[in-house]
Scaffold this active site. Structure first.
Site, PDB file in Angstrom:
ATOM      1  CG  ASP A 146       0.983  -1.885   6.710  1.00  0.00           C
ATOM      2  OD1 ASP A 146       1.421  -2.247   7.259  1.00  0.00           O
ATOM      3  OD2 ASP A 146       0.966  -0.395   7.636  1.00  0.00           O
ATOM      4  CG  HIS A 197       3.975  -2.701  10.025  1.00  0.00           C
ATOM      5  ND1 HIS A 197       2.547  -2.450  10.854  1.00  0.00           N
ATOM      6  CD2 HIS A 197       4.177  -2.448   9.657  1.00  0.00           C
ATOM      7  CE1 HIS A 197       3.337  -1.320  10.577  1.00  0.00           C
ATOM      8  NE2 HIS A 197       3.312  -1.066   9.598  1.00  0.00           N
ATOM      9  CG  HIS A 215       0.369   4.463   4.553  1.00  0.00           C
ATOM     10  ND1 HIS A 215      -0.632   3.683   5.680  1.00  0.00           N
ATOM     11  CD2 HIS A 215      -0.610   5.325   4.274  1.00  0.00           C
ATOM     12  CE1 HIS A 215      -1.313   4.453   5.902  1.00  0.00           C
ATOM     13  NE2 HIS A 215      -1.614   4.851   5.449  1.00  0.00           N
ATOM     14  CG  HIS A 275      -0.464   0.242   3.000  1.00  0.00           C
ATOM     15  ND1 HIS A 275       0.804  -0.957   3.114  1.00  0.00           N
ATOM     16  CD2 HIS A 275       0.318   1.036   3.372  1.00  0.00           C
ATOM     17  CE1 HIS A 275       0.934  -0.390   3.922  1.00  0.00           C
ATOM     18  NE2 HIS A 275       0.467   0.918   4.604  1.00  0.00           N
ATOM     19  CG  HIS A 334      -3.927  -0.690   5.691  1.00  0.00           C
ATOM     20  ND1 HIS A 334      -3.732  -0.467   7.338  1.00  0.00           N
ATOM     21  CD2 HIS A 334      -2.823   0.441   5.696  1.00  0.00           C
ATOM     22  CE1 HIS A 334      -2.674   0.346   8.344  1.00  0.00           C
ATOM     23  NE2 HIS A 334      -1.772   1.011   6.963  1.00  0.00           N
ATOM     24  CG  ASP A 348       5.363   3.349   6.874  1.00  0.00           C
ATOM     25  OD1 ASP A 348       4.114   3.494   6.148  1.00  0.00           O
ATOM     26  OD2 ASP A 348       5.248   2.803   7.663  1.00  0.00           O
ATOM     27  CG  HIS A 349       4.629  -0.236   4.147  1.00  0.00           C
ATOM     28  ND1 HIS A 349       4.308  -1.297   3.645  1.00  0.00           N
ATOM     29  CD2 HIS A 349       4.173   0.057   4.871  1.00  0.00           C
ATOM     30  CE1 HIS A 349       4.245  -1.823   5.605  1.00  0.00           C
ATOM     31  NE2 HIS A 349       3.574  -0.442   6.309  1.00  0.00           N
TER      32      HIS A 349
HETATM   33 ZN   LIG Z   1       2.882   0.448   7.928  1.00  0.00          ZN
HETATM   34 ZN   LIG Z   2      -0.311   1.440   6.586  1.00  0.00          ZN
END
Ligand SMILES: [Zn+2]
Ligand SMILES: [Zn+2]
Length: 306
Positions: free
Chosen positions: A210, A268, A65, A63, A140, A67-68
């Site tokens: 997530d 995570h 976000h 996804h 999510h 951080d990914h």
């Molecule tokens: Zn995350």
């Molecule tokens: Zn996320």
């Protein structure tokens, strides 16, 4: 037997900690590499774990976000500096392509290789020489997916007595049959099915990204050899997990149990937990075969015993 290994390059959620980088997981089998998510800092981890990027590489993004995905651009830039020519396969939510196009133009990253992009949707998203990858919707706060990486089926058990009784000479003919190919002996075609048992399923590795737990994910991960699941919070922070659309370690364990997986890896982790030992303890009460991922941890995935 080909080795199948999973290396955790980053195991933190949202922000890095001293001990944990942002999410990324490398799955390796012979010459093939699948990177699942690409958190910031992934390049240095790739170097320190000696993961060659010249390989047949696929990147799966769960996804959008930061951080990914924030590590992806640097990775592409380094691949270009190394004059990569081979196409790179990326499977991700459709909007990722737009982000890549805009940023690589603004930052003047002249890619030296083509990107073969697939916009992820539920179902089979990729077939490669070693794997088939299936995606399902995750639950999510943004459009998100979970992935199941299935190794292609392997040939059945070889029965030497049957081969001998059919007059197949030992040596290269046997190995051909073991690899699922037919051979010609004294003008007669011998099929692999005459000397081997039925084909056996390959190994399966699941990655949740997530998500909240769901029945759809229990189905996707049914019978997985290794399941890597969102374990952002401990059971005592259940409300936070619901609010932020993540899972607790106990929810991950419950899902692993329902899905009948062989081994569960928690990952995570929220920065609020300096140690992950407590989360593993809680999860093990529900699903004993649980471990916590840590940066640099490599796990071999074996076949179930027959
Ligand atoms: Zn995350
Ligand atoms: Zn996320």
């Amino acid at each position: 037997m080909a080795k199948l290994s999973v290396t955790f390059l980053g195991t933190s959620s949202a922000a890095p900690t001293k001990a944990r980088g942002l999410p990324s997981i490398a799955l390796r089998r012979e010459g093939e590499l699948i990177l699942m998510d690409c958190g910031e800092g992934v390049q240095r981890r790739v170097l320190s774990e000696s993961i060659g990027l010249g390989k047949d590489t696929t990147i799966l993004i769960t996804h959008l976000h930061g951080d990914h995905v924030a590590g992806l651009l640097g990775l592409l830039q380094t691949m270009s500096l190394a004059q990569r020519r081979r196409p790179l396969t990326i499977v991700a939510p459709a909007k990722l392509l737009k982000w890549l196009e805009v940023t690589s133009e603004l930052l003047n990253i002249g890619l030296t290789f083509p990107i073969e992009f697939t916009a992820v949707k539920p179902g089979v998203v990729l077939r490669s020489s070693s794997f088939r990858v299936r995606a399902a919707r995750a639950l999510h706060s943004v459009e998100a997916y979970s992935y199941l990486v299935e190794e292609n089926p392997r040939p059945g058990v070889f029965y030497p007595e049957k081969a001998k009784s059919l007059g197949v000479p030992e040596g290269k003919f046997w190995s051909r049959l073991q690899r699922g190919r037919s051979v010609l002996v004294k003008g007669r075609k011998i099929l692999p099915s005459e000397v081997t048992g039925p084909t056996r399923p390959g190994r399966k590795v699941g990655y949740s990204g997530d998500t909240r737990p769901s029945s759809g994910l229990s189905r996707l991960f049914k019978g997985c050899d290794l399941l890597i699941f969102d374990s952002t919070f401990s059971a005592s922070d259940q409300l936070r997990a619901v609010e932020r659309k993540h899972s607790t370690c106990v929810e991950a364990a419950e899902l692993a149990k329902r899905a009948g997986v062989r081994r569960l890896v928690l990952t995570h982790f929220s920065a609020r937990y300096t140690s992950t030992a407590g989360l593993v303890r809680e999860a093990k009460k529900v699903f004993p075969n649980t471990v916590a991922a840590s940066d640099g941890l490599t796990l071999e995935v074996d076949y179930p015993s027959e």
